[in-house]
Scaffold this motif. Structure first.
Motif, PDB file in Angstrom:
ATOM      1  N   ALA A 254       7.017   4.215 -46.992  1.00 45.43           N
ATOM      2  CA  ALA A 254       8.076   4.647 -46.718  1.00 45.43           C
ATOM      3  C   ALA A 254       8.483   4.388 -44.994  1.00 45.43           C
ATOM      4  O   ALA A 254       9.558   4.334 -44.795  1.00 45.43           O
ATOM      5  CB  ALA A 254       8.005   6.267 -46.669  1.00 45.43           C
ATOM      6  N   SER A 255       7.493   4.281 -44.277  1.00 51.06           N
ATOM      7  CA  SER A 255       7.530   4.167 -42.776  1.00 51.06           C
ATOM      8  C   SER A 255       8.024   2.615 -42.400  1.00 51.06           C
ATOM      9  O   SER A 255       8.709   2.510 -41.704  1.00 51.06           O
ATOM     10  CB  SER A 255       6.277   4.349 -42.129  1.00 51.06           C
ATOM     11  N   ILE A 256       7.520   1.660 -43.436  1.00 50.71           N
ATOM     12  CA  ILE A 256       7.912   0.225 -43.006  1.00 50.71           C
ATOM     13  C   ILE A 256       9.410   0.088 -43.401  1.00 50.71           C
ATOM     14  O   ILE A 256      10.135  -0.381 -42.757  1.00 50.71           O
ATOM     15  CB  ILE A 256       7.044  -0.582 -44.074  1.00 50.71           C
TER      16      ILE A 256
ATOM     17  N   SER B   5       1.403   4.537 -40.058  1.00 54.43           N
ATOM     18  CA  SER B   5       2.862   3.969 -39.792  1.00 54.43           C
ATOM     19  C   SER B   5       2.593   2.880 -38.838  1.00 54.43           C
ATOM     20  O   SER B   5       1.696   2.447 -38.145  1.00 54.43           O
ATOM     21  CB  SER B   5       3.872   5.089 -38.959  1.00 54.43           C
ATOM     22  N   PRO B   6       3.960   2.044 -38.695  1.00 51.69           N
ATOM     23  CA  PRO B   6       4.029   0.679 -38.076  1.00 51.69           C
ATOM     24  C   PRO B   6       4.063   0.741 -36.385  1.00 51.69           C
ATOM     25  O   PRO B   6       4.532   1.891 -36.076  1.00 51.69           O
ATOM     26  CB  PRO B   6       5.068  -0.152 -38.759  1.00 51.69           C
TER      27      PRO B   6
ATOM     28  N   GLY C 145       7.937   7.567 -37.857  1.00 51.28           N
ATOM     29  CA  GLY C 145       7.298   8.884 -37.856  1.00 51.28           C
ATOM     30  C   GLY C 145       7.936   9.916 -38.945  1.00 51.28           C
ATOM     31  O   GLY C 145       7.147  10.410 -39.739  1.00 51.28           O
ATOM     32  N   TRP C 146       9.396   9.957 -39.001  1.00 49.90           N
ATOM     33  CA  TRP C 146       9.971  10.916 -39.614  1.00 49.90           C
ATOM     34  C   TRP C 146       9.886  10.610 -41.213  1.00 49.90           C
ATOM     35  O   TRP C 146       9.261  11.714 -41.749  1.00 49.90           O
ATOM     36  CB  TRP C 146      11.724  10.806 -39.178  1.00 49.90           C
ATOM     37  N   ALA C 147       9.610   9.505 -41.664  1.00 50.00           N
ATOM     38  CA  ALA C 147       9.371   9.043 -42.938  1.00 50.00           C
ATOM     39  C   ALA C 147       8.126   9.268 -43.540  1.00 50.00           C
ATOM     40  O   ALA C 147       7.888   9.980 -44.508  1.00 50.00           O
ATOM     41  CB  ALA C 147       9.836   7.464 -43.061  1.00 50.00           C
TER      42      ALA C 147
END
Ligand SMILES: *Cc1c(COP(=O)(O)O)cnc(C)c1O
Length: 585
Positions: free
Chosen positions: A128-130, A365-366, A417-419
């Motif tokens: 999701a973050s990517i 997260s990335p 971050g949000w995802a």
């Protein structure tokens, strides 16, 4: 250009570039077919090329059981600085060739997803973050202000609310800024503090030697921040840490605060490190807040700021509402107790005025997805405000350009971050954090059961195991205890530091060269050259009396106890070879 005549020579009635157009236009004609299309279209070059090259980069992934790097060979393919002898190409290269070349840069790189990767705080980002953080690469939201971010700003605004709630603050009163790293958060904290304590410094510069108080084990980016703000690295005051807990020593902190209070020297900020990178130490923030209140700054200065550097510890707070009795995640009793302990250490974080959070560390997260969160948006956004900007017009209610360090800001970090918060949720993070501990503590039981090994940091309840291994037949635990505590064994400490380093180097070389032990590739591990001082060298005056340790940091969800059994075999094999080499000298 400019005449209607010339326009008609270049473009036809449909707006297409004509075959006999000037060279620049002919060039553009071919390029247009390779820019992302402004309109819906079947064969969009962006979508097509993404698919094609995601496939190519995925082809670098190893077969199951393969090495801890991408591609077949992890040798470094450049020499430095010769590599810089390179010219800006005169002619354009084909799109295919450029992306192929870009993919080739990943050949041999450590594979963050590999079950054999355990060298550092280096989590594999979640999907999701990517995906979420790739979207802004296409449409260029600029979160400097509303007009160019529009609804994309919700990622930052909702993050402020979700994270404030996690830290027991009022969501609508708090705010956040995604910035360039945990060190960027640190810098934001210091700037906030300077602005509050020395408001004149914004125009006149810093004219007072105010103090920045941190634990001796705090992150070295304290130097970046004090250096770049101009307050100066000499104004960092290191508070020694308790030899048992590694926390900031409260007696020493109180003496320091009292002294500055009496001498009328302002304290700019106190930084609590809430989770150090390796030793996973949390400063006692509630008690530190009390001491700061007891020794306020002299008249004429603002109130000192309390900043929590929680980049490598913030997420333990997701256990705040976990029902440890019912234990819905069914963690083992041992891990349940460790989780309770970690929660109790992060718990006082609401006492901070601002917190640094790295999603690219304990948020899977990335890079870069660091979030500087402040409790009192009204204060921060007012005192940090700079004037009006002729270039930009406010067309939405949220325009952080007036108080950010950056001018243009990518939305990639905020979307990552949000995802992540939405996708994992509190329960997903609980499962990852607790699950990694279940695996990591298996490593501790391996160390405890091996006679020649010693756990160098048994109280560390983070994701890392730090340990030493001694020559065959030695009682590792007893030996290490003597080296750590007895100055008469200083020479042994140094001798086995060198031994540890040699093993660490060998393991790294085995990893890089794709060597197999028991027919399995060597994991990518690391070693520390002094994560703690010998206990008789508390103040660190003796630069050599420090503890070197091998380091296993199993941060991705693919590491299993089987892999850690193999880690042990590799360590023993490397130890045996180093011993043999020493004898043959
Ligand atoms: C990693 C780290 C930093 C620096 O953060 P970056 O995201 O690497 O800039 C600061 N403080 C602590 C405790 C850290 O672990």
């Amino acid at each position: 250009m400019a005449t209607i005549n010339q326009k008609n020579q270049i473009w036809d009635e449909q707006g297409k570039i004509k075959p006999d157009a000037p060279k620049w236009a002919a060039y553009r004609k071919s390029m247009i077919g390779e820019f992302p299309s402004p309109f819906k279209m079947e064969d969009d070059p962006l979508a097509k090329n993404m698919m094609k090259f995601i496939k190519e980069i995925d082809d670098l992934r190893p077969e199951p059981g393969g090495p801890a790097y991408l591609g077949d060979n992890s040798a470094l393919t450049y020499t430095y600085p010769n590599i810089k002898d390179k010219e800006f190409p005169q002619k354009s290269e084909s799109l295919d060739q450029v992306i192929k070349d870009a993919v080739s840069l990943f050949d041999g790189m450590p594979n963050v997803a590999s079950p054999l990767t355990m060298a550092n705080v280096w989590p594999q980002p979640n999907v999701a973050s990517i995906v979420a953080s790739t979207l802004p690469l296409m449409y260029m939201p600029n979160i400097i202000e509303g007009e160019y971010a529009w609804n994309v700003h919700k990622a930052e605004l909702e993050s402020a609310g979700m994270l404030a709630g996690l830290f027991d603050w009022a969501p609508t009163k708090a705010g956040c800024i995604y910035t360039y790293g945990g060190s960027g958060c640190w810098l934001y904290g210091l700037k906030y503090a300077l602005t509050r304590v020395l408001p004149d410094s914004r125009n006149k510069g810093i004219r007072v030697d105010g103090k920045v108080i941190v634990s001796a084990q705090s992150h070295y980016c304290r130097e970046n921040a004090t250096d770049w703000t101009g307050i100066g690295m000499d104004n960092i005051v290191l508070i020694p840490t308790d030899p048992m807990t590694n926390q900031m020593e409260l007696g020493a902190l109180e003496a320091t605060l009292k002294e500055f209070h009496e001498k009328k020297i302002p304290v700019i900020e106190v930084v609590c490190t809430m989770g150090t990178t390796d030793a996973s130490v949390f400063d006692p923030i509630a008690r530190i807040r009390e001491l700061m209140d007891k020794y306020p700054n002299p008249d004429g200065y603002g109130k000192a700021l309390l900043y929590a550097d929680a980049v490598a510890g913030w997420s333990w707070k997701v256990f705040e509402k976990y029902d440890f009795d019912a234990n819905p995640m069914e963690f083992s009793d041992e891990i349940k107790n460790i989780l309770k302990r970690n929660l109790s250490l992060i718990r006082g974080i609401h006492h901070a005025d601002a917190v640094g959070i790295d999603f690219h560390k304990f948020g899977w997260s990335p890079y870069v997805s660091s979030c500087f969160l402040y409790r009192d948006a009204a204060e921060f956004e007012t005192i940090m405000r700079r004037g009006n900007y002729a270039y930009l017009q406010e067309v939405t209610p949220y325009n952080p350009m007036y108080y950010t360090l950056e001018v243009s800001r990518s939305a990639a970090g905020s979307l990552a971050g949000w995802a992540t918060m939405k996708y994992l949720g509190i329960e997903g993070l609980q499962s990852i954090l607790g699950g990694i501990l279940e695996v990591r503590y298996y490593m501790d039981s391996i160390i405890n059961a091996a006679p020649e090994m010693a756990n160098c940091d048994p109280d560390n309840s983070g994701f890392i195991s730090l340990f030493r291994i001694y020559p065959k037949g030695m009682d590792g635990k007893n030996q290490f205890s003597k080296e750590l505590n007895d100055p008469n064994h200083r020479s042994d400490l140094l001798k086995y530091n060198a031994f540890t380093q040699a093993i660490g180097e060998k393991l790294f070389n085995w990893y890089v060269s794709g060597k197999k032990v028991n027919d399995k590739f060597t994991p990518h591990m690391a070693y520390s050259t002094g994560f703690r001082n010998a206990s008789y060298n508390e103040d660190g005056k003796d630069a050599e009396a420090v503890v070197y340790a091998l380091k296993v940091y199993p941060m991705n969800v693919f590491v299993t106890p089987d892999v850690l059994d193999h880690v042990k075999d590799c360590i023993l094999a490397a130890r045996d070879e180093v011993e043999k080499e020493l004898i043959s000298y």
